[in-house]
Enzyme design. Sequence first.
Site, PDB file in Angstrom:
ATOM      1  CB  VAL A  19     -11.853 -38.579  10.443  1.00 27.73           C
ATOM      2  CG1 VAL A  19     -10.331 -38.474  10.564  1.00 27.73           C
ATOM      3  CG2 VAL A  19     -12.477 -38.724  11.832  1.00 27.73           C
TER       4      VAL A  19
ATOM      5  CB  VAL B 127     -12.032 -32.496   9.648  1.00 27.60           C
ATOM      6  CG1 VAL B 127     -11.249 -31.524  10.537  1.00 27.60           C
ATOM      7  CG2 VAL B 127     -13.525 -32.233   9.792  1.00 27.60           C
ATOM      8  CD  GLU B 128      -6.821 -35.429  10.347  1.00 24.82           C
ATOM      9  OE1 GLU B 128      -5.854 -34.777   9.889  1.00 24.82           O
ATOM     10  OE2 GLU B 128      -6.921 -35.708  11.547  1.00 24.82           O
ATOM     11  CB  SER B 129      -6.743 -34.535   3.648  1.00 19.49           C
ATOM     12  OG  SER B 129      -7.637 -35.586   3.292  1.00 19.49           O
TER      13      SER B 129
ATOM     14  CE1 TYR C 156      -9.046 -33.539  12.746  1.00 18.54           C
ATOM     15  CE2 TYR C 156      -9.796 -34.660  14.724  1.00 18.54           C
ATOM     16  CZ  TYR C 156      -9.370 -34.705  13.413  1.00 18.54           C
ATOM     17  OH  TYR C 156      -9.253 -35.920  12.781  1.00 18.54           O
TER      18      TYR C 156
END
Length: 214
Positions: free
Chosen positions: A116, A119-121, A205
Amino acid sequence: MINLMGVRAVQARIAQLQQQFGLPGPVPGLDFQKKLDKEMQRGGAAGAAAAGAAGKAAAQTPKEAVVHSAGSNGAANPFASYSVNSSLPVADQNLSSLIDAAARKYNVDPKLVSAVAEVESGGDQDAASSAGAVGVMQLMPDTAAALGVNPYDKKSNIEGGAKYLRQMLDAFDGDVRRAVAAYNAGPQAVKDYGGVPPYQETQNYVNKVLDIYR
């Protein structure tokens, strides 16, 4: 390279035999003491120069590139050629330990938290979305407040993300796909659609996170 010390030993033995058997004068072809001494002196100087060069090279080796070539059991270290400054897949070198600690605290698979975060940052605490999401786990300020964490502090941000993942896993009976979808689109959207919402962004996502997680 000729072992000059060995030649000298042979010469000394021949001299002993000459004396033992009363042979007059030097044996033809072996009267080269002066040349032998000269060669030995030259060889000694070359050896000293080589040793000095090796010592200088070792002294100039960067400390950060030095890794022990053997472990405590004496076995060869397969990572001996690696620099201790090797970069991690995401962000900085303490990110992995922060993720592990947060995952243990909230009983979430650290691989899922890491996926996570990636993928998020990309693991970047300075990342900020146009919607206002902050940091590594891209927490919205309202969500962070509800979780009781400071989204601008990396450790706190990661703990908030792990805690929120735990809540989503609990809400969807441990279903990782739906929990990840809820992390992105919100739990109500997942409930409304009975699974991953038909939003292109959320579907992409979820696929990206699960590809890394698996």
